[in-house]
Design an enzyme around this catalytic site. Structure first.
Site, PDB file in Angstrom:
ATOM      1  N   HIS A 136      45.344  49.584  46.320  1.00  0.00           N
ATOM      2  CA  HIS A 136      44.651  48.903  47.413  1.00  0.00           C
ATOM      3  C   HIS A 136      44.938  47.411  47.285  1.00  0.00           C
ATOM      4  O   HIS A 136      44.687  46.808  46.239  1.00  0.00           O
ATOM      5  CB  HIS A 136      43.144  49.153  47.323  1.00  0.00           C
ATOM      6  CG  HIS A 136      42.343  48.362  48.303  1.00  0.00           C
ATOM      7  ND1 HIS A 136      42.437  48.558  49.673  1.00  0.00           N
ATOM      8  CD2 HIS A 136      41.443  47.361  48.129  1.00  0.00           C
ATOM      9  CE1 HIS A 136      41.625  47.715  50.283  1.00  0.00           C
ATOM     10  NE2 HIS A 136      41.007  46.973  49.372  1.00  0.00           N
ATOM     11  N   GLY A 154      36.556  43.086  51.469  1.00  0.00           N
ATOM     12  CA  GLY A 154      35.810  42.012  52.100  1.00  0.00           C
ATOM     13  C   GLY A 154      35.978  40.655  51.466  1.00  0.00           C
ATOM     14  O   GLY A 154      35.392  39.678  51.939  1.00  0.00           O
ATOM     15  N   LYS A 157      41.419  39.242  51.612  1.00  0.00           N
ATOM     16  CA  LYS A 157      42.849  39.436  51.359  1.00  0.00           C
ATOM     17  C   LYS A 157      43.656  39.411  52.658  1.00  0.00           C
ATOM     18  O   LYS A 157      44.676  38.726  52.758  1.00  0.00           O
ATOM     19  CB  LYS A 157      43.084  40.773  50.627  1.00  0.00           C
ATOM     20  CG  LYS A 157      42.393  40.882  49.279  1.00  0.00           C
ATOM     21  CD  LYS A 157      42.726  42.178  48.573  1.00  0.00           C
ATOM     22  CE  LYS A 157      42.201  43.395  49.295  1.00  0.00           C
ATOM     23  NZ  LYS A 157      40.728  43.448  49.366  1.00  0.00           N
ATOM     24  N   ASP A 175      46.345  46.525  53.137  1.00  0.00           N
ATOM     25  CA  ASP A 175      45.343  47.523  52.752  1.00  0.00           C
ATOM     26  C   ASP A 175      45.866  48.535  51.725  1.00  0.00           C
ATOM     27  O   ASP A 175      45.252  48.733  50.680  1.00  0.00           O
ATOM     28  CB  ASP A 175      44.808  48.263  53.979  1.00  0.00           C
ATOM     29  CG  ASP A 175      43.570  49.075  53.640  1.00  0.00           C
ATOM     30  OD1 ASP A 175      42.675  48.538  52.955  1.00  0.00           O
ATOM     31  OD2 ASP A 175      43.493  50.242  54.038  1.00  0.00           O
ATOM     32  N   ARG A 241      41.354  26.280  34.238  1.00  0.00           N
ATOM     33  CA  ARG A 241      41.620  25.089  35.052  1.00  0.00           C
ATOM     34  C   ARG A 241      42.933  24.416  34.703  1.00  0.00           C
ATOM     35  O   ARG A 241      43.416  23.567  35.447  1.00  0.00           O
ATOM     36  CB  ARG A 241      40.472  24.083  34.895  1.00  0.00           C
ATOM     37  CG  ARG A 241      39.118  24.646  35.296  1.00  0.00           C
ATOM     38  CD  ARG A 241      38.018  23.618  35.196  1.00  0.00           C
ATOM     39  NE  ARG A 241      38.261  22.462  36.061  1.00  0.00           N
ATOM     40  CZ  ARG A 241      37.361  21.524  36.297  1.00  0.00           C
ATOM     41  NH1 ARG A 241      36.157  21.613  35.751  1.00  0.00           N
ATOM     42  NH2 ARG A 241      37.667  20.498  37.065  1.00  0.00           N
TER      43      ARG A 241
END
Length: 317
Positions: A136, A154, A157, A175, A241
């Site tokens: 997926h 949700g 992407k 998808d 970071r």
């Protein structure tokens, strides 16, 4: 197993003896030219491979007397051969075709040269027999880099991929991504045929990216060079970071560089993905910004230490 019809179509073969089952018992992308076997040496015969008959084999068979030729061909087809392919449109092999038909061994003919066919069939078998899985996610090409976007449903992407398409990059799959391992260190992804070039955007529905943005906005398949896992920003969670924590993810036993990308309102994800793709390209060319920063820091420390030593030496005088 290999789909016989798919191989016939891909290699533009002519069926002389069709497969009885529609499948060929081929398990690897190796092939065999049986010249030395037809000469009478049967040790180490790779009979599990497709057998390629070219000009050399045909000429040699033509030089044999009828009895010896028949004996060699009968021995040849006594093995469980997956198929026989005759190159260059060569004729004069009716006895071989007859014996193969009696043994129900598929026989094909092509007008291609032996060398050309060998290249094409190895390429076809490598792709057809490659280990496969489905994930997926969304696969896009960004500056020539195949970027696989993963993350929970949700997270954004498809929206990130849509923004990338608007910026001139290309969609491969949305998808669902079908992935195959085409070599020991290379994965290739593509969309299932049913949803190829289609994208689901929440609130709008299904859109056809190729029709809406042009055929140049999509591509059929792409190598997977980088995985970017999107997740909603978690307050208090420590995120890398500097870039010293280089992660990878295993897919079909291939390690792919992976980045964890936190998402929060106002962040331009498409631009960040472009930067990630460019950064990967620089790393592949031998440049690493983290290593460059370390060099500058060490150079500054050495310069500071040298200055302090000089000052200390002057006070001693």
């Amino acid at each position: 197993m290999v789909d016989a019809a798919a191989m016939v179509k891909a290699l533009k073969l002519t069926e002389l003896v069709p497969s009885q089952t529609g499948f060929l018992p081929i398990e690897a992308s190796d092939i065999n030219r049986p010249g030395i076997q037809l000469a009478g040496f049967w040790d180490h015969f790779a009979d599990e491979r497709p057998q390629i008959i070219g000009l050399v084999e045909t000429s040699y068979l033509g030089s044999l007397d009828a009895a010896t030729r028949r004996e060699r061909l009968e021995k040849f087809v006594s093995y469980e051969l997956p198929c026989i392919i005759i190159c260059r449109g060569l004729g004069g092999l009716d006895d071989l075709i007859e014996l193969a038909r009696a043994r129900k061994i598929p026989v094909y003919r092509t007008g291609e040269s032996t060398t050309r066919l060998m290249i094409d069939i190895i390429y076809f078998l490598n792709n057809h027999l490659a280990p496969r899985t489905t994930m997926h996610g969304v696969l896009v090409e960004v500056y020539g880099v195949g970027v696989l976007l993963t993350g929970e449903s949700g997270v954004g992407k498809s929206e990130a991929a849509l923004e990338l398409v608007k910026r001139g990059h290309r969609l491969v799959a949305d998808d669902v991504v079908d992935i195959r391992r085409v070599s020991d260190n290379r994965l290739v992804g593509e969309a299932p045929e049913m949803i190829r070039h289609l994208m689901e955007i929440r609130g709008i529905g299904i859109i056809d990216v190729a029709t809406m943005f042009g055929i140049g906005s999509v591509m059929r398949s792409r190598s997977i060079d980088l995985i970017v896992h999107l997740e909603h920003w978690v307050k208090g969670k420590e995120y890398d970071r500097v870039g010293t924590d280089e992660k990878t993810q295993e897919i079909l036993d291939v390690s792919v560089p992976m980045i964890l990308l936190p998402i929060r309102p106002g962040r331009n994800v498409a631009v960040v993905l472009e930067v990630a793709a460019r950064n990967l390209m620089l790393k592949q060319q031998g440049y690493n910004a983290v290593e460059e920063l370390e060099k500058r820091m060490f150079a500054r420390l050495e310069k500071t230490a040298a200055r302090a030593e000089k000052i200390g030496g002057g006070d001693g005088e």
